[in-house]
Enzyme design. Structure first.
Site, PDB file in Angstrom:
ATOM      1  N   ASN A  10       0.988  -1.325   0.032  1.00 27.95           N
ATOM      2  CA  ASN A  10       0.078  -0.016  -0.031  1.00 27.95           C
ATOM      3  C   ASN A  10       0.806   1.357   0.104  1.00 27.95           C
ATOM      4  O   ASN A  10       1.468   1.442   0.850  1.00 27.95           O
ATOM      5  CB  ASN A  10      -0.971  -0.079   1.374  1.00 27.95           C
ATOM      6  CG  ASN A  10      -1.843   1.291   1.244  1.00 27.95           C
ATOM      7  OD1 ASN A  10      -1.353   2.317   1.153  1.00 27.95           O
ATOM      8  ND2 ASN A  10      -3.139   0.873   1.745  1.00 27.95           N
ATOM      9  N   HIS A  13       0.822   6.172   1.994  1.00 28.47           N
ATOM     10  CA  HIS A  13       1.664   7.265   2.465  1.00 28.47           C
ATOM     11  C   HIS A  13       2.713   7.723   2.005  1.00 28.47           C
ATOM     12  O   HIS A  13       3.363   8.724   2.278  1.00 28.47           O
ATOM     13  CB  HIS A  13       2.018   6.506   3.899  1.00 28.47           C
ATOM     14  CG  HIS A  13       0.657   6.585   4.638  1.00 28.47           C
ATOM     15  ND1 HIS A  13      -0.224   7.308   5.089  1.00 28.47           N
ATOM     16  CD2 HIS A  13      -0.004   5.398   5.164  1.00 28.47           C
ATOM     17  CE1 HIS A  13      -1.257   6.959   5.626  1.00 28.47           C
ATOM     18  NE2 HIS A  13      -1.313   5.743   5.510  1.00 28.47           N
ATOM     19  N   HIS A  46      -5.592   3.562  -1.764  1.00 28.24           N
ATOM     20  CA  HIS A  46      -6.949   3.979  -1.079  1.00 28.24           C
ATOM     21  C   HIS A  46      -7.477   5.308  -1.751  1.00 28.24           C
ATOM     22  O   HIS A  46      -6.572   6.276  -1.059  1.00 28.24           O
ATOM     23  CB  HIS A  46      -7.013   3.765   0.555  1.00 28.24           C
ATOM     24  CG  HIS A  46      -8.241   4.050   1.182  1.00 28.24           C
ATOM     25  ND1 HIS A  46      -8.548   4.074   2.425  1.00 28.24           N
ATOM     26  CD2 HIS A  46      -9.492   4.402   0.467  1.00 28.24           C
ATOM     27  CE1 HIS A  46      -9.796   4.424   2.802  1.00 28.24           C
ATOM     28  NE2 HIS A  46     -10.286   4.631   1.619  1.00 28.24           N
ATOM     29  N   ARG A  48      -9.409   8.161  -0.959  1.00 32.69           N
ATOM     30  CA  ARG A  48     -10.462   8.593  -0.150  1.00 32.69           C
ATOM     31  C   ARG A  48     -11.239   9.743  -0.634  1.00 32.69           C
ATOM     32  O   ARG A  48     -10.747  10.525  -1.302  1.00 32.69           O
ATOM     33  CB  ARG A  48      -9.718   9.008   1.297  1.00 32.69           C
ATOM     34  CG  ARG A  48      -8.876   7.934   1.851  1.00 32.69           C
ATOM     35  CD  ARG A  48      -8.346   8.198   3.159  1.00 32.69           C
ATOM     36  NE  ARG A  48      -9.426   8.557   4.353  1.00 32.69           N
ATOM     37  CZ  ARG A  48      -9.445   7.563   5.365  1.00 32.69           C
ATOM     38  NH1 ARG A  48      -8.586   6.552   5.416  1.00 32.69           N
ATOM     39  NH2 ARG A  48     -10.385   7.449   6.153  1.00 32.69           N
ATOM     40  N   ARG A  52      -6.855  12.771   0.902  1.00 38.29           N
ATOM     41  CA  ARG A  52      -5.747  13.285   1.514  1.00 38.29           C
ATOM     42  C   ARG A  52      -4.408  12.763   1.279  1.00 38.29           C
ATOM     43  O   ARG A  52      -3.569  13.249   1.817  1.00 38.29           O
ATOM     44  CB  ARG A  52      -6.311  13.010   3.246  1.00 38.29           C
ATOM     45  CG  ARG A  52      -6.085  11.304   3.359  1.00 38.29           C
ATOM     46  CD  ARG A  52      -6.180  11.116   5.062  1.00 38.29           C
ATOM     47  NE  ARG A  52      -7.715  11.361   5.421  1.00 38.29           N
ATOM     48  CZ  ARG A  52      -8.092  10.921   6.490  1.00 38.29           C
ATOM     49  NH1 ARG A  52      -7.442  10.007   7.166  1.00 38.29           N
ATOM     50  NH2 ARG A  52      -9.282  10.839   6.869  1.00 38.29           N
ATOM     51  N   GLU A  73      -8.647   0.354  -2.905  1.00 41.84           N
ATOM     52  CA  GLU A  73      -9.461   0.550  -1.720  1.00 41.84           C
ATOM     53  C   GLU A  73     -10.375   1.744  -1.824  1.00 41.84           C
ATOM     54  O   GLU A  73     -10.131   2.737  -2.132  1.00 41.84           O
ATOM     55  CB  GLU A  73      -8.694   0.866  -0.370  1.00 41.84           C
ATOM     56  CG  GLU A  73      -7.726  -0.463  -0.163  1.00 41.84           C
ATOM     57  CD  GLU A  73      -7.154  -0.157   1.183  1.00 41.84           C
ATOM     58  OE1 GLU A  73      -7.287   0.863   1.844  1.00 41.84           O
ATOM     59  OE2 GLU A  73      -6.260  -1.057   1.662  1.00 41.84           O
ATOM     60  N   THR A 104      -8.305   3.452   8.437  1.00 47.29           N
ATOM     61  CA  THR A 104      -9.340   2.654   8.581  1.00 47.29           C
ATOM     62  C   THR A 104      -9.657   2.161   9.857  1.00 47.29           C
ATOM     63  O   THR A 104      -8.664   1.139  10.043  1.00 47.29           O
ATOM     64  CB  THR A 104      -9.567   1.686   7.325  1.00 47.29           C
ATOM     65  OG1 THR A 104      -9.128   2.287   6.088  1.00 47.29           O
ATOM     66  CG2 THR A 104     -10.764   1.078   7.209  1.00 47.29           C
ATOM     67  N   GLU A 154     -10.968  -9.291   3.290  1.00 49.92           N
ATOM     68  CA  GLU A 154      -9.660  -8.957   3.653  1.00 49.92           C
ATOM     69  C   GLU A 154      -9.554  -8.927   5.465  1.00 49.92           C
ATOM     70  O   GLU A 154     -10.850  -7.958   5.812  1.00 49.92           O
ATOM     71  CB  GLU A 154      -9.231  -7.744   3.408  1.00 49.92           C
ATOM     72  CG  GLU A 154      -7.703  -7.643   3.898  1.00 49.92           C
ATOM     73  CD  GLU A 154      -7.086  -6.211   3.221  1.00 49.92           C
ATOM     74  OE1 GLU A 154      -7.215  -5.995   2.145  1.00 49.92           O
ATOM     75  OE2 GLU A 154      -6.231  -5.363   4.026  1.00 49.92           O
ATOM     76  N   HIS A 194      -3.656  -4.533   7.700  1.00 55.50           N
ATOM     77  CA  HIS A 194      -3.750  -3.312   8.647  1.00 55.50           C
ATOM     78  C   HIS A 194      -2.854  -3.588   9.605  1.00 55.50           C
ATOM     79  O   HIS A 194      -3.070  -4.355  10.456  1.00 55.50           O
ATOM     80  CB  HIS A 194      -5.089  -2.692   9.060  1.00 55.50           C
ATOM     81  CG  HIS A 194      -5.286  -1.474   9.194  1.00 55.50           C
ATOM     82  ND1 HIS A 194      -5.009  -0.960  10.390  1.00 55.50           N
ATOM     83  CD2 HIS A 194      -5.830  -0.748   8.382  1.00 55.50           C
ATOM     84  CE1 HIS A 194      -5.164   0.221  10.296  1.00 55.50           C
ATOM     85  NE2 HIS A 194      -5.844   0.438   9.065  1.00 55.50           N
TER      86      HIS A 194
HETATM   87  N1  PXP Z   1      -6.033  -3.077   4.135  1.00 54.95           N
HETATM   88  C1  PXP Z   1      -6.913  -2.208   4.209  1.00 54.95           C
HETATM   89  C2  PXP Z   1      -8.222  -2.530   3.869  1.00 54.95           C
HETATM   90  C3  PXP Z   1      -6.465  -0.795   4.803  1.00 54.95           C
HETATM   91  O1  PXP Z   1      -7.247   0.069   4.862  1.00 54.95           O
HETATM   92  C4  PXP Z   1      -5.086  -0.379   4.898  1.00 54.95           C
HETATM   93  C5  PXP Z   1      -4.723   0.874   5.140  1.00 54.95           C
HETATM   94  O2  PXP Z   1      -5.161   1.638   4.173  1.00 54.95           O
HETATM   95  C6  PXP Z   1      -4.317  -1.537   4.918  1.00 54.95           C
HETATM   96  C7  PXP Z   1      -4.709  -2.766   4.618  1.00 54.95           C
HETATM   97  C8  PXP Z   1      -2.795  -1.236   5.203  1.00 54.95           C
HETATM   98  O3  PXP Z   1      -2.786  -0.713   6.353  1.00 54.95           O
HETATM   99  P1  PXP Z   1      -1.518  -0.240   7.019  1.00 54.95           P
HETATM  100  O4  PXP Z   1      -1.114   0.830   6.035  1.00 54.95           O
HETATM  101  O5  PXP Z   1      -1.588  -0.245   8.370  1.00 54.95           O
HETATM  102  O6  PXP Z   1      -0.367  -1.512   6.649  1.00 54.95           O
END
Ligand code: PXP
Length: 252
Positions: A10, A13, A46, A48, A52, A73, A104, A154, A194
């Site tokens: 992901n 960030h 994601h 949003r 952001r 996402e 999330t 997930e 997550h």
């Molecule tokens: N899976 C989902 C559905 C999420 O919303 C997120 C965060 O965007 C992640 C995985 C990844 O989580 P993290 O950034 O904490 O590794």
């Protein structure tokens, strides 16, 4: 036991840091290309409602310029559905979204919103997009995912990761493992993610029914210290080692 465990990286960030100054650096696209060469199997982003981090242009470019499958996402809203249908990513993961949350915070309440969610699942599937739903590790939520026609879930690992090592974390790990087994028995493809880090990934990777882990924040944070390529490679190797050890235990 599933041998291959996929890693979705992901890159939200990277965009968070870029957006802090409003320019183009660091480029999420460059991070996605690096993730591909470091052994990721997919890219997760994601989009949003408040944009952001990841923006609309990022999504278009990830689809056009990166060879790995994109898992988008998205909240179940008409706006996001329109964007998903326009870009047709490989996959879409339905997630809950509140404006003021930092990330999330919980799984989607599929059970409580089945009638609203079903048409979204159907329209995404009709467009050839593989649908997963982000849920807490609860059997009733998994049954609801089947009822709305989702082929994959997930499982939310955030609570497990937030707990300090000890009995409560072990109990949450068992809840995730039980949910993974139950989900697979219902015919769902089971993914997890997550909050995962080097310290927490092993026990989740060892759950036989889990076929994919989606990891973002920790990898991007760790990249500050060791570089993104190295962070992804280390995560990959910890996942693969935990899965191989679990396989060994099963076959011994
Ligand atoms: N899976 C989902 C559905 C999420 O919303 C997120 C965060 O965007 C992640 C995985 C990844 O989580 P993290 O950034 O904490 O590794």
């Amino acid at each position: 036991m599933t041998e291959a465990l996929r890693l979705g990286v992901n890159i939200d960030h990277v965009a968070t840091i870029r957006n802090a100054r409003g320019g183009r650096h660091p480029e999420p696209l460059r991070a996605a290309a690096m993730a591909a060469s470091a052994g990721a199997d997919g890219i997760v982003a994601h989009l949003r409602e408040d944009r952001r981090h990841i923006g609309d242009e990022d999504i278009a470019r990830l689809i056009d310029e990166i060879d790995l499958p994109l898992n988008l996402e998205m909240a179940a809203t008409e706006e996001m559905l329109g964007i998903a249908l326009r870009h047709a990513p490989e996959g879409a993961c339905l997630v809950p979204e509140k404006r003021r949350e930092l990330t999330t915070e919980g799984g989607l309440d599929v059970l409580g919103h089945a009638d609203e969610l079903k048409p979204y699942v159907e329209r995404l599937k009709d467009a050839g997009i593989f649908v997963s739903i982000f849920v807490d590790p609860s059997p009733r939520q998994l049954e609801a995912c089947v009822a709305v026609g989702a082929p994959a879930v997930e499982l939310h690992t955030g609570h497990y990761c937030d707990l300090p090592p000890g009995p409560a974390r072990q109990a949450e790990l068992r809840r995730i493992a039980d949910a993974a087994r139950f989900g697979a028995s219902l015919g769902l493809e089971v993914r997890a993610g997550h909050g995962l880090s080097y310290d927490t990934v092993g026990p989740i990777a060892a759950i036989a029914e889990v076929v994919e882990l989606n990891i973002g924040h920790f990898l991007i944070g760790e990249a500050i210290f060791s570089g993104l390529d190295s962070a992804i490679r280390r995560m990959r190797s910890l996942m693969d080692k935990a899965r191989a050890e679990a396989l060994g235990v099963r076959s011994a």
